[in-house]
Motif scaffolding. Structure first.
Motif, PDB file in Angstrom:
ATOM      1  N   GLU A 191       0.804  -1.220   0.000  1.00 10.58           N
ATOM      2  CA  GLU A 191       0.000   0.000   0.000  1.00 10.58           C
ATOM      3  C   GLU A 191       0.840   1.275   0.000  1.00 10.58           C
ATOM      4  O   GLU A 191       0.334   2.347  -0.325  1.00 10.58           O
ATOM      5  CB  GLU A 191      -0.914   0.006   1.231  1.00 10.58           C
ATOM      6  CG  GLU A 191      -0.154  -0.054   2.551  1.00 10.58           C
ATOM      7  CD  GLU A 191      -1.059  -0.220   3.757  1.00 10.58           C
ATOM      8  OE1 GLU A 191      -2.299  -0.264   3.557  1.00 10.58           O
ATOM      9  OE2 GLU A 191      -0.538  -0.311   4.897  1.00 10.58           O
ATOM     10  N   ASP A 192       2.114   1.158   0.357  1.00 11.16           N
ATOM     11  CA  ASP A 192       2.957   2.358   0.462  1.00 11.16           C
ATOM     12  C   ASP A 192       3.668   2.715  -0.842  1.00 11.16           C
ATOM     13  O   ASP A 192       4.366   3.725  -0.900  1.00 11.16           O
ATOM     14  CB  ASP A 192       3.988   2.167   1.574  1.00 11.16           C
ATOM     15  CG  ASP A 192       3.334   2.029   2.951  1.00 11.16           C
ATOM     16  OD1 ASP A 192       2.751   3.018   3.404  1.00 11.16           O
ATOM     17  OD2 ASP A 192       3.396   0.936   3.532  1.00 11.16           O
TER      18      ASP A 192
ATOM     19  N   LYS B 241       1.805   3.052   6.184  1.00  9.24           N
ATOM     20  CA  LYS B 241       0.414   3.344   6.508  1.00  9.24           C
ATOM     21  C   LYS B 241      -0.131   2.399   7.577  1.00  9.24           C
ATOM     22  O   LYS B 241      -1.048   2.744   8.325  1.00  9.24           O
ATOM     23  CB  LYS B 241      -0.439   3.250   5.248  1.00  9.24           C
ATOM     24  CG  LYS B 241      -0.098   4.299   4.192  1.00  9.24           C
ATOM     25  CD  LYS B 241      -0.941   4.121   2.945  1.00  9.24           C
ATOM     26  CE  LYS B 241      -0.563   5.159   1.893  1.00  9.24           C
ATOM     27  NZ  LYS B 241      -1.338   4.997   0.642  1.00  9.24           N
TER      28      LYS B 241
END
Length: 289
Positions: free
Chosen positions: A55-56, A137
């Motif tokens: 996700e990063d 995150k």
């Protein structure tokens, strides 16, 4: 095992598309069928795949902020542990230190406007400009790698005319985005210390005079966005500059050295800001201090 190739695969030009990971592997563009990083911590990384697993990740086209490997749950795919600078992550770090290029493949399931709508596409060679760690995150530490596209030039055969024509050369306008450093500030800091390293207090003499390097504690430019101010600049010899940039040592708030013996040499009129020292420790050292 096939020899690891750092660079383009012969016969596979940039923009080549593949139906799935199996064909990527068969053609040698990216050997692993699942792992996002192909490489070893002894040799370096030869290729990566952007597949939407982390996700990063940030995909800016010619610049990619790539998230390293590890710490994800096999069941949920979520980040559940800190990543370590070992195995494939260490392989990418070696690329940065040794100047090795890495092949970048984008997959259809990677959420980016630069990704293909189906299958996988080989998008050329990138260099690993820098690497660091930060809390992602999910709240766990991840390793991030800043990749910059390497512009390749295709060599063309030249035909010589018996009577060449000479004319005005064409001018091509291009836009280059870069961080402009204030050389006056860097020169001021180096002159303040008389080109003496703040760590080892040595002076490097060359045939044109003394030499030192201005090192930013919190790096300039995205994604670090450190300021170009005196409180964020050190005067270092080349060896300690490299060590500092790659997390070989850090500096505590009281200016004691972390990973090396002694204290940082700092003059009274050169006050370093604590937040920049903390940023470097947080992002570049392997342990929390």
């Amino acid at each position: 095992m096939a020899e690891r190739i750092f660079g383009d695969i012969p016969g596979i030009p940039e923009g080549s598309e593949f139906e799935n990971r199996f064909f990527l592997s068969q053609y040698g563009v990216h050997r692993p069928l699942q792992a996002g990083i192909s490489g070893s911590q002894a040799e370096g990384a030869d290729s990566i795949v952007l597949s939407g697993g982390y996700e990063d990740d940030e995909d800016l086209g010619d610049i990619i902020i790539y998230t390293g490997h590890g710490g994800r749950s096999l069941e949920s795919g979520l980040q559940v542990a800190d990543q370590q600078l070992v195995k494939q992550n260490l392989a990418l770090a070696l690329n940065c230190q040794r100047g090795l290029p890495v092949r970048v493949v984008r997959g259809y399931n990677h959420k980016s406007s630069f990704s293909p709508t189906q299958g996988y596409r080989y998008d050329g060679l990138f260099r690993v400009d820098s690497y660091w760690r930060e809390k992602g995150k999910s709240g766990f530490y991840v390793w991030r790698f800043r990749l910059i596209k390497i512009e390749t030039i295709t060599a063309l055969s030249v035909v010589h005319d018996d009577q060449p024509e000479y004319g005005t050369s064409k001018r091509i306008t291009s836009t280059i985005q870069r961080v402009l450093r204030n050389t006056k500030l860097a020169t001021y800091v180096k002159e303040l210390y008389e080109y003496q390293c703040q760590v080892c207090q040595t002076q490097v003499m060359t045939n044109s005079g003394l030499y030192a390097e201005a090192a930013h504690i919190q790096p300039l430019g995205r994604p670090h966005d450190g300021p170009d101010v005196i409180a964020n600049i050190l005067c270092l010899c080349p060896n300690h500059h490299v060590m500092f940039d790659f997390g070989g040592f850090g500096i505590a708030d009281n200016l004691s050295l972390i990973g090396l013996e002694g204290m940082l040499f700092a003059k009274p009129n050169h006050r370093l800001a604590r937040q920049y020292l903390q940023y470097h420790r947080e992002h570049f050292l392997l342990n929390n201090w």
